[in-house]
Motif scaffolding. Structure first.
Motif, PDB file in Angstrom:
ATOM      1  N   LEU A 290       1.059  -1.279   0.156  1.00 33.58           N
ATOM      2  CA  LEU A 290       0.204  -0.013   0.241  1.00 33.58           C
ATOM      3  C   LEU A 290       0.453   0.981  -0.135  1.00 33.58           C
ATOM      4  O   LEU A 290       0.266   1.853  -0.575  1.00 33.58           O
ATOM      5  CB  LEU A 290      -0.801   0.032   1.332  1.00 33.58           C
ATOM      6  CG  LEU A 290      -2.086   1.158   1.661  1.00 33.58           C
ATOM      7  CD1 LEU A 290      -2.884   1.448   0.149  1.00 33.58           C
ATOM      8  CD2 LEU A 290      -3.029   1.146   2.916  1.00 33.58           C
ATOM      9  N   MET A 291       2.346   1.555   0.985  1.00 32.58           N
ATOM     10  CA  MET A 291       2.965   2.074   1.091  1.00 32.58           C
ATOM     11  C   MET A 291       3.288   2.527  -0.012  1.00 32.58           C
ATOM     12  O   MET A 291       3.808   3.571  -1.027  1.00 32.58           O
ATOM     13  CB  MET A 291       3.418   2.285   1.728  1.00 32.58           C
ATOM     14  CG  MET A 291       3.040   2.601   3.292  1.00 32.58           C
ATOM     15  SD  MET A 291       4.075   1.614   4.773  1.00 32.58           S
ATOM     16  CE  MET A 291       4.672   3.372   5.520  1.00 32.58           C
ATOM     17  N   GLU A 292       4.251   2.039  -1.205  1.00 32.92           N
ATOM     18  CA  GLU A 292       4.141   1.895  -1.992  1.00 32.92           C
ATOM     19  C   GLU A 292       3.360   2.283  -3.935  1.00 32.92           C
ATOM     20  O   GLU A 292       3.732   3.319  -3.975  1.00 32.92           O
ATOM     21  CB  GLU A 292       5.066   0.478  -3.105  1.00 32.92           C
ATOM     22  CG  GLU A 292       6.554   0.176  -1.853  1.00 32.92           C
ATOM     23  CD  GLU A 292       7.256  -1.739  -2.430  1.00 32.92           C
ATOM     24  OE1 GLU A 292       8.238  -1.785  -2.068  1.00 32.92           O
ATOM     25  OE2 GLU A 292       6.690  -2.184  -2.902  1.00 32.92           O
ATOM     26  N   GLU A 293       2.151   1.765  -3.287  1.00 35.55           N
ATOM     27  CA  GLU A 293       1.630   2.214  -4.520  1.00 35.55           C
ATOM     28  C   GLU A 293       1.188   3.517  -4.060  1.00 35.55           C
ATOM     29  O   GLU A 293       1.037   4.296  -4.959  1.00 35.55           O
ATOM     30  CB  GLU A 293       0.306   1.354  -4.510  1.00 35.55           C
ATOM     31  CG  GLU A 293       0.716  -0.181  -4.886  1.00 35.55           C
ATOM     32  CD  GLU A 293      -0.578  -0.964  -4.096  1.00 35.55           C
ATOM     33  OE1 GLU A 293      -1.965  -0.335  -4.013  1.00 35.55           O
ATOM     34  OE2 GLU A 293      -0.369  -1.910  -5.171  1.00 35.55           O
ATOM     35  N   SER A 294       0.847   4.123  -2.823  1.00 31.03           N
ATOM     36  CA  SER A 294       0.061   5.830  -2.241  1.00 31.03           C
ATOM     37  C   SER A 294       1.357   6.648  -2.949  1.00 31.03           C
ATOM     38  O   SER A 294       1.228   7.434  -2.023  1.00 31.03           O
ATOM     39  CB  SER A 294      -0.128   5.467  -0.987  1.00 31.03           C
ATOM     40  OG  SER A 294      -1.184   4.360  -1.328  1.00 31.03           O
ATOM     41  N   LYS A 295       2.793   5.483  -2.500  1.00 34.32           N
ATOM     42  CA  LYS A 295       3.807   6.993  -2.397  1.00 34.32           C
ATOM     43  C   LYS A 295       3.943   7.835  -1.093  1.00 34.32           C
ATOM     44  O   LYS A 295       4.139   8.964  -1.097  1.00 34.32           O
ATOM     45  CB  LYS A 295       4.105   7.617  -3.968  1.00 34.32           C
ATOM     46  CG  LYS A 295       4.067   7.406  -4.980  1.00 34.32           C
ATOM     47  CD  LYS A 295       4.049   8.312  -6.595  1.00 34.32           C
ATOM     48  CE  LYS A 295       4.599   7.377  -7.388  1.00 34.32           C
ATOM     49  NZ  LYS A 295       4.206   5.970  -7.615  1.00 34.32           N
ATOM     50  N   ILE A 296       4.038   6.811   0.148  1.00 38.09           N
ATOM     51  CA  ILE A 296       3.400   7.595   1.756  1.00 38.09           C
ATOM     52  C   ILE A 296       4.820   6.865   2.453  1.00 38.09           C
ATOM     53  O   ILE A 296       4.752   5.447   1.811  1.00 38.09           O
ATOM     54  CB  ILE A 296       2.299   7.851   1.831  1.00 38.09           C
ATOM     55  CG1 ILE A 296       1.530   5.969   1.869  1.00 38.09           C
ATOM     56  CG2 ILE A 296       1.514   8.403   1.029  1.00 38.09           C
ATOM     57  CD1 ILE A 296       0.908   5.964   3.196  1.00 38.09           C
ATOM     58  N   ASN A 297       5.165   7.469   3.276  1.00 39.16           N
ATOM     59  CA  ASN A 297       6.052   7.007   3.888  1.00 39.16           C
ATOM     60  C   ASN A 297       5.887   6.165   5.390  1.00 39.16           C
ATOM     61  O   ASN A 297       6.363   5.391   5.541  1.00 39.16           O
ATOM     62  CB  ASN A 297       8.061   7.660   4.280  1.00 39.16           C
ATOM     63  CG  ASN A 297       8.074   8.143   2.559  1.00 39.16           C
ATOM     64  OD1 ASN A 297       8.326   7.233   1.658  1.00 39.16           O
ATOM     65  ND2 ASN A 297       8.412   9.574   2.400  1.00 39.16           N
ATOM     66  N   VAL A 298       4.551   6.590   5.866  1.00 36.26           N
ATOM     67  CA  VAL A 298       4.593   6.230   6.820  1.00 36.26           C
ATOM     68  C   VAL A 298       2.961   6.240   6.987  1.00 36.26           C
ATOM     69  O   VAL A 298       1.667   6.579   6.863  1.00 36.26           O
ATOM     70  CB  VAL A 298       4.054   7.581   7.950  1.00 36.26           C
ATOM     71  CG1 VAL A 298       3.727   7.310   8.826  1.00 36.26           C
ATOM     72  CG2 VAL A 298       5.984   8.477   8.018  1.00 36.26           C
TER      73      VAL A 298
END
Length: 323
Positions: A290-298
């Motif tokens: 999910l984090m990779e797809e959404s380009k978020i770090n937290v």
């Protein structure tokens, strides 16, 4: 340079072994079904045995069975005649592998196994062999020719045996309803186990580690909290401590781009009220995706009551070694 055509030899070997496996598929039928039913109905383990190359393949088959929900281990037939037979109980099932069906070390064990009442599943290339005839179920691993040009070294026959063992293990896995989590419990030491077992609750930051500011906190003060906690964000709450949203480094850049006066702005007016939140029971591997797809770090983490209880950084997941 040697003029021998290595490539042609390799292609011939692969072709012959592929043909042997294709022929094996056509023989999968009632005997295979009976073997599966016998193992599923068994109260003990599957004891795999075989001599020479068959023994090497048998060890792999036993390992595959054990890791896919069917308790199994390998017993060397020679050692069985010198004490290791005591490892086999009457509730076990013996999977005996011998291409000829006449391996002396295995044939020697047959009267003792039958006297004990142990069920035998045989894998041989000769349905008329003594091992095939004595077994409750016989699985035919006959091959037309070995890949060895002398038709001597076990090659096509060992490949066919290995594939049949895999087919047996996977059929049993599916029949048992064996899950990915079940698989992980038998592989806890490797990356696969970590990938399938590690949950956000195992790695999340909790308590005072979570950066928190109230909605009426001046933006500059909120930025100090973000810097002090080191997560590149802060959670935002109301006067009662109820979670309202988050404010991140990225939100700061967007605020500046919009011309927001960071000296007078309140963080509650600029926060993101709909951040990504996952349950604490979520697999870390799912969170990473999910984090990779959404380009978020937290990511924020909640419990079953939807209360915010933790945060996870992408580096926390990477450090856990699930990839």
């Amino acid at each position: 340079m040697n003029s021998f055509d290595y490539v042609q030899s390799a292609r011939r070997t692969i072709r012959l072994e592929t043909e042997a496996i294709a022929a094996l598929e056509e023989r999968i039928g009632e005997d295979f079904r009976r073997a599966c039913d016998l193992i599923l109905a068994g109260k003990g383990r599957v004891i795999v045995t075989g001599m020479g190359k068959s023994g090497h393949i048998g060890k792999k088959i036993a390992a595959t069975l054990a890791s896919t929900g069917t308790p199994a281990f390998f017993v060397h037939p020679g050692e069985a005649s010198h004490g290791d037979l005591g490892m086999i109980t009457k509730d076990d099932i013996v999977l005996a592998i011998s291409y000829s069906g006449t391996s002396n070390e295995i044939v020697t064990l047959l009267p003792l196994l039958k006297r004990t009442g142990i069920n035998i599943i045989s894998m041989t290339g000769n349905p008329q062999s003594i091992l095939a005839e004595v077994a409750e179920v016989h699985l035919n691993i006959y091959v037309a020719t070995e890949a060895c040009p002398l038709d001597l070294a076990p090659t096509s026959s060992t490949s066919a045996t290995l594939v049949l063992g895999d087919a047996l293990a996977i059929a049993l896995l599916e029949a048992r309803g064996f899950t990915a989590e079940d698989f992980a419990f038998s592989h806890p030491g490797g990356a696969l186990g970590r990938k399938l077992l590690l949950r956000l609750s195992d790695i999340m930051h909790t308590g005072d580690e979570i950066p928190r500011v109230s909605s009426d906190t001046p933006l500059l003060e909120a930025l100090m909290v973000i810097s002090a906690k080191g997560f590149g964000m802060t959670t935002v709450t109301d006067a009662t401590g109820q979670f309202l949203g988050i404010y991140t480094d990225g939100d700061l850049r967007r605020s500046i781009d919009r011309g927001v006066d960071i000296h007078s702005a309140k963080v509650g007016d600029l926060m993101n009220p709909n951040p990504k939140i996952l349950r604490d029971s979520t697999l870390a591997a799912e969170a990473l995706k999910l984090m990779e797809e959404s380009k978020i770090n937290v990511l924020l983490v909640s419990n079953a009551e939807n209360h915010l209880i933790g945060i996870v950084k992408i580096n926390d997941i990477l450090r856990a070694g699930i990839i």
